[in-house]
Scaffold this motif. Structure first.
Motif, PDB file in Angstrom:
ATOM      1  N   ALA A 238      63.964  53.070   4.317  1.00  0.00           N
ATOM      2  CA  ALA A 238      65.149  52.488   4.942  1.00  0.00           C
ATOM      3  C   ALA A 238      66.349  53.426   4.852  1.00  0.00           C
ATOM      4  O   ALA A 238      67.180  53.473   5.757  1.00  0.00           O
ATOM      5  CB  ALA A 238      65.475  51.149   4.286  1.00  0.00           C
ATOM      6  N   THR A 242      67.842  54.108   8.752  1.00  0.00           N
ATOM      7  CA  THR A 242      68.922  53.194   9.124  1.00  0.00           C
ATOM      8  C   THR A 242      70.272  53.798   8.796  1.00  0.00           C
ATOM      9  O   THR A 242      70.378  54.695   7.949  1.00  0.00           O
ATOM     10  CB  THR A 242      68.773  51.851   8.378  1.00  0.00           C
ATOM     11  OG1 THR A 242      68.809  52.102   6.959  1.00  0.00           O
ATOM     12  CG2 THR A 242      67.457  51.181   8.743  1.00  0.00           C
ATOM     13  N   LYS A 250      68.915  47.659   6.283  1.00  0.00           N
ATOM     14  CA  LYS A 250      68.162  48.402   5.281  1.00  0.00           C
ATOM     15  C   LYS A 250      67.139  47.497   4.585  1.00  0.00           C
ATOM     16  O   LYS A 250      65.978  47.875   4.379  1.00  0.00           O
ATOM     17  CB  LYS A 250      69.108  49.008   4.239  1.00  0.00           C
ATOM     18  CG  LYS A 250      69.863  50.240   4.696  1.00  0.00           C
ATOM     19  CD  LYS A 250      70.723  50.769   3.570  1.00  0.00           C
ATOM     20  CE  LYS A 250      71.518  51.996   4.000  1.00  0.00           C
ATOM     21  NZ  LYS A 250      70.659  53.135   4.310  1.00  0.00           N
ATOM     22  N   VAL A 253      64.257  46.737   7.074  1.00  0.00           N
ATOM     23  CA  VAL A 253      63.349  47.868   7.249  1.00  0.00           C
ATOM     24  C   VAL A 253      62.540  48.115   5.987  1.00  0.00           C
ATOM     25  O   VAL A 253      61.354  48.444   6.042  1.00  0.00           O
ATOM     26  CB  VAL A 253      64.143  49.126   7.656  1.00  0.00           C
ATOM     27  CG1 VAL A 253      63.245  50.355   7.663  1.00  0.00           C
ATOM     28  CG2 VAL A 253      64.773  48.937   9.026  1.00  0.00           C
ATOM     29  N   ARG A 254      63.158  47.944   4.832  1.00  0.00           N
ATOM     30  CA  ARG A 254      62.450  48.149   3.564  1.00  0.00           C
ATOM     31  C   ARG A 254      61.292  47.157   3.418  1.00  0.00           C
ATOM     32  O   ARG A 254      60.218  47.513   2.928  1.00  0.00           O
ATOM     33  CB  ARG A 254      63.431  48.003   2.407  1.00  0.00           C
ATOM     34  CG  ARG A 254      62.850  48.354   1.056  1.00  0.00           C
ATOM     35  CD  ARG A 254      63.899  48.272  -0.039  1.00  0.00           C
ATOM     36  NE  ARG A 254      64.967  49.230   0.163  1.00  0.00           N
ATOM     37  CZ  ARG A 254      66.240  48.868   0.388  1.00  0.00           C
ATOM     38  NH1 ARG A 254      66.579  47.584   0.420  1.00  0.00           N
ATOM     39  NH2 ARG A 254      67.166  49.789   0.568  1.00  0.00           N
ATOM     40  N   ILE A 257      58.586  48.137   6.495  1.00  0.00           N
ATOM     41  CA  ILE A 257      57.948  49.457   6.518  1.00  0.00           C
ATOM     42  C   ILE A 257      57.564  49.933   5.132  1.00  0.00           C
ATOM     43  O   ILE A 257      56.569  50.639   4.947  1.00  0.00           O
ATOM     44  CB  ILE A 257      58.870  50.484   7.219  1.00  0.00           C
ATOM     45  CG1 ILE A 257      59.068  50.082   8.683  1.00  0.00           C
ATOM     46  CG2 ILE A 257      58.285  51.879   7.135  1.00  0.00           C
ATOM     47  CD1 ILE A 257      59.976  51.011   9.458  1.00  0.00           C
ATOM     48  N   LEU A 451      55.473  53.676  13.691  1.00  0.00           N
ATOM     49  CA  LEU A 451      56.491  52.774  13.176  1.00  0.00           C
ATOM     50  C   LEU A 451      56.911  51.755  14.237  1.00  0.00           C
ATOM     51  O   LEU A 451      57.158  50.579  13.927  1.00  0.00           O
ATOM     52  CB  LEU A 451      57.712  53.575  12.706  1.00  0.00           C
ATOM     53  CG  LEU A 451      57.485  54.470  11.481  1.00  0.00           C
ATOM     54  CD1 LEU A 451      58.766  55.208  11.125  1.00  0.00           C
ATOM     55  CD2 LEU A 451      57.002  53.650  10.293  1.00  0.00           C
ATOM     56  N   LEU A 455      56.483  47.742  13.721  1.00  0.00           N
ATOM     57  CA  LEU A 455      57.623  46.829  13.820  1.00  0.00           C
ATOM     58  C   LEU A 455      57.360  45.745  14.855  1.00  0.00           C
ATOM     59  O   LEU A 455      57.683  44.565  14.642  1.00  0.00           O
ATOM     60  CB  LEU A 455      58.890  47.602  14.156  1.00  0.00           C
ATOM     61  CG  LEU A 455      59.441  48.515  13.055  1.00  0.00           C
ATOM     62  CD1 LEU A 455      60.648  49.296  13.555  1.00  0.00           C
ATOM     63  CD2 LEU A 455      59.818  47.699  11.819  1.00  0.00           C
TER      64      LEU A 455
END
Length: 475
Positions: A238, A242, A250, A253-254, A257, A451, A455
């Motif tokens: 992240a 980001t 953040k 995304v953390r 991913i 990615l 997502l």
């Protein structure tokens, strides 16, 4: 019972430096849209054994071949070392490399939060090329002088040559930041030289045999006395993907991913301000007490005189647990790859016949002993043609992310196979084509696609889950 004495790394160093001097590096021209460049200095010295007779200052300097014929260099107790820096107060960032913290992220340097437990990070001295620099070599020498006060223009040093240029990009390879050029220097004299590092910079001289035992093939590395171990560095994905102040993004995304893992070599090095024993023996005579540590060359450089022995507990406290990773690890692996002696043709091969492609394959591609393989390139010899690339490609903590990188990595695998074939055949494309840049671009293109798919699938899964939960509640 007599034990077999470990082999010295000096002959391997001689092989490496002669190969670097005679092999032209792969030069990458800066595009018009991004002219920025940087350079680092890989500084190597050979510490003489304790009983070495001091060499007069006015002694004529040897050539590279003569250097490795000197008695104090050939001595079994001689210890080759290379210089690394630890810069305090630096953490991972995507700033453009320049001075101090900005350059450290791209050379595998910097201390992240909690580095005291996980191990601080080290790098080579160097930085960005500034206006007025005459070239990459001048930049490496200037930055070394400014950072640690070591003048590589003095007669004590000689520039052996340059390793291949490498591209520095943003986290996912979308934008080129600059071209990095590593230069290799050798100290020709055994005398300790004064240093004056800037505030927050600590110098560590790392014995080459500690790395040789970890990365050189088993029939070579197993004969080394000192040992090092492989580890990893975890980077929050992240923080790389980001904006800095988008806290909620953040966290999202953390969770979606995960994190990225990069290979690293753990180094257990003595504190420069302490006096632990090491392979760097001292010409100074000290009491022959088993608990009294030897006066190291680091202490001679600082003008330090031992006054009392260190206890075992104090010795443990005075050691640093550092990690070599990122571009610094990549450049180190490129250096270590030149230490592998050229392999001869198999004894079964008929000398009167043309060598087969399999024979040439064994001769042309000496391989380091690396315990990792880049995602999407399993089964290929990227660690043979470019060890530095194998060390900077991340592996994600979520298996499905790695799976989709492999799915979209077809073009990347084709580039690596073409690179391998070019190296094996010894054609002009080895130096003419920017294989490393092409492999880097195709790999990160696969990462970006992976990615995006992850997502989208995560979002679809969450949406389906919400719909099902709503149906179950209201039904």
């Amino acid at each position: 019972m007599s034990s077999k004495k470990p082999d010295s790394v000096v002959p391997l160093l001689s092989c490496a430096l002669h190969r670097i001097r005679t092999t032209p590096p792969r030069i990458i021209a800066s595009p018009a849209t991004q002219p920025r460049r940087a350079a680092v200095a890989i500084i190597i010295r050979v510490v003489p054994p304790p009983n070495t007779v001091p060499v007069p200052v006015d002694t004529p300097l040897p050539t590279l071949s003569q250097f490795f014929e000197l008695d104090w260099v050939k001595d079994p107790l001689a210890c080759p070392e290379f210089l690394l820096l630890r810069r305090d107060g630096a953490g991972p960032s995507d700033a453009v490399p320049g001075r101090a913290s900005a350059f450290q992220n791209f050379t595998g340097d910097g201390s992240s939060k909690g580095s005291g437990k996980a191990g601080a990070h080290v790098a080579f001295p160097g930085g960005r090329t500034e206006e007025g620099d005459e070239g990459g070599l001048y930049t490496a020498m200037r930055q070394t002088w400014e950072e640690i006060g070591l003048d590589l223009a003095e007669r004590d040093f000689v520039c052996i040559g340059q390793l291949d240029d490498r591209e520095i990009t943003t986290s996912l390879g979308k934008r080129l930041l600059m071209i990095l050029s590593p230069f290799v220097f050798l100290q020709l004299t055994p005398n300790p030289l004064p240093i004056d590092p800037t505030d927050g910079t600590t110098i560590h001289w790392v014995p080459l045999e500690t790395l040789a035992s970890a990365v050189l093939p088993g029939h070579i590395g197993d004969k080394m006395n000192a040992k090092s171990r492989w580890s990893s560095v975890t980077v929050d994905a992240a923080s790389r993907l980001t904006p800095r102040r988008a806290a909620i993004l953040k966290i999202l995304v953390r969770v979606l991913i995960g994190s990225m893992q990069f290979p690293a070599i753990s180094l257990d090095l003595p504190e420069p301000d302490a006096i632990p024993g090491s392979c760097t023996g001292s010409p100074a005579a000290l009491p022959s007490n088993g608990s009294y540590p030897a006066l190291t060359q680091d202490k001679l450089e600082k003008g330090f005189t031992a006054t009392k022995p260190l206890s075992g507990k104090d010795q443990n406290k005075s050691r640093h647990h550092l990690k070599l990773w990122g571009l610094s690890l990549g450049m180190t692996l490129d250096l270590m790859a030149t230490m592998i002696p050229p392999t001869a043709l198999p004894s079964s091969a008929d000398l009167n016949k043309q060598p087969t492609p399999q024979d040439l394959h064994k001769v042309s591609l000496p391989r380091l002993h690396l315990p990792f393989h880049p995602v999407g390139g399993e089964g290929m010899r990227i660690d043979a043609v470019a060890p530095s690339l194998a060390s900077v490609f991340p592996r994600f903590s979520y298996p499905d992310v790695n799976f989709w990188i492999w799915v979209f990595g077809k073009r990347y695998r084709e580039v690596v196979r073409g690179w391998e074939a070019s190296v094996r055949d010894g054609g002009s494309n080895v130096r003419r084509v920017n294989w490393s840049g092409t492999a880097l671009n195709t790999f990160y293109a696969a990462v970006r696609k992976a990615l995006l798919v992850v997502l989208v699938l995560r979002a679809i899964g969450v949406l389906v889950g919400l719909v099902f939960a709503g149906w179950w509640v209201f039904a």
